[in-house]
Design an enzyme around this catalytic site. Structure first.
Site, short mmCIF file in Angstrom:
data_model
loop_
_atom_site.label_atom_id
_atom_site.label_comp_id
_atom_site.label_asym_id
_atom_site.label_seq_id
_atom_site.Cartn_x
_atom_site.Cartn_y
_atom_site.Cartn_z
N ARG A 219 2.60 -5.41 -9.63
CA ARG A 219 2.07 -5.75 -8.32
C ARG A 219 0.84 -6.66 -8.42
O ARG A 219 0.64 -7.53 -7.57
CB ARG A 219 1.77 -4.46 -7.55
CG ARG A 219 3.04 -3.83 -7.01
CD ARG A 219 2.99 -2.33 -6.89
NE ARG A 219 4.28 -1.82 -6.44
CZ ARG A 219 5.35 -1.65 -7.24
NH1 ARG A 219 5.26 -1.97 -8.53
NH2 ARG A 219 6.49 -1.22 -6.76
N ASP B 89 -2.96 5.63 8.43
CA ASP B 89 -2.59 5.24 7.08
C ASP B 89 -3.58 4.20 6.59
O ASP B 89 -4.30 3.58 7.39
CB ASP B 89 -1.16 4.70 7.04
CG ASP B 89 -0.51 4.88 5.68
OD1 ASP B 89 0.33 5.78 5.52
OD2 ASP B 89 -0.85 4.12 4.75
#
Length: 281
Positions: free
Chosen positions: A41, A150
């Site tokens: 990533r 979140d």
């Protein structure tokens, strides 16, 4: 003719440097076993931002003022694995035991406040809404506020849209699919009334400044999040969640998590359906 650019590589020293930085920003700690997950990533973001190597990317990341790239990285690094009615026994505990105790200490004109964190793509908060409507006879007697939060801005936008594939809805009975969803291009979208019943917000539960805005909840669902933290971050998160609850409020954790191993602040409550944790009155 220009040669293709070589794919950046991440050394072990660079992995550790990034791990410490990401931990300070989010409270999430990557074990050595996550090296490949993180590297893949990081390389994606290095290339996407036009950097040639980790060093130049990391300088940009540390000194950016907007926080845009850090948020993009957070969105990429966080895992969002969920589906409707996951660990359903806790929803059963909510409607059969927890809420019955909550309303014993609450006037009819006072809202019941339930918080789902992390919300991921919305399956949990929408499951809560459906379960309350279907299984709690007193749902119409109270104003129920559902907040879902979140750390990932991308996943929050998906949650607001409320569109799901077959995997997400695999445990929902067909009558509930017909009642609460519309089929669109092979996906299932939650109806507008339910989408509007949940308030989605951005939060990092290890950020004490952000968490000051979260107070007076009767029930918190914080499932399968604390397992991604180290002991220090877990204690910070647990104390923040404690402060977010009203006296007598309840918190539900994932089946492999235990608040008793993190902090003595909470009281263990063993209901017929599940073990949950309570902020003392």
């Amino acid at each position: 003719m220009s040669l293709p650019q070589a794919t950046p590589t991440i050394s072990n020293e660079e992995f550790l440097k990034f791990r410490d930085f990401f931990y300070r920003k989010t409270g999430i700690f990557f074990e050595e076993t996550k090296h490949y997950f993180v590297d893949k990533r990081l390389v994606e973001r290095i290339q996407a931002t036009g950097n040639d190597n980790f060093r130049s990317y990391f300088v940009m990341l540390r000194f950016e003022t907007s926080g845009t790239e850090l948020q993009a990285l957070i969105n990429l690094m966080t895992v969002n694995e969920t589906y409707f009615f996951r660990e359903e026994y806790q929803f059963t505990c909510l409607v059969n035991s927890i809420l019955e105790e909550v309303v014993q200490h609450k006037p009819r004109n006072e809202s019941i406040r339930i918080w789902s964190v992390p919300s991921s793509s919305g399956e949990e908060p929408y499951s809560l809404a459906i379960y309350l409507l279907e299984h709690w006879p007193r749902a119409d007697d109270y104003n129920i506020e559902l907040v879902a939060s979140d750390i990932d801005t991308g996943i929050l936008e998906r949650a607001r849209q409320g569109r799901y594939d077959q995997r997400s809805i695999q445990h929902l009975p067909e009558p509930l699919l017909r009642k609460y969803f519309t089929k669109l291009n092979g996906q299932y979208q939650i109806n507008a009334d339910l989408r509007n019943s949940v308030e989605f917000t951005l939060v990092n539960i290890t950020d004490l400044a952000q968490m000051r805005g979260y107070r007076d909840f009767d029930v918190v669902f914080c499932r399968n999040l604390l397992i991604y933290f180290d002991d220090t971050s877990r204690r910070i998160a647990a104390e923040s969640l404690f402060n977010a609850l009203r006296p007598g409020g309840f918190i539900c954790l994932g089946h492999s998590e235990s608040m008793s191993r993190i902090t003595p602040l909470f009281k263990v409550r063993k209901f017929p359906e599940a073990i949950v944790y309570q902020k003392p009155r």
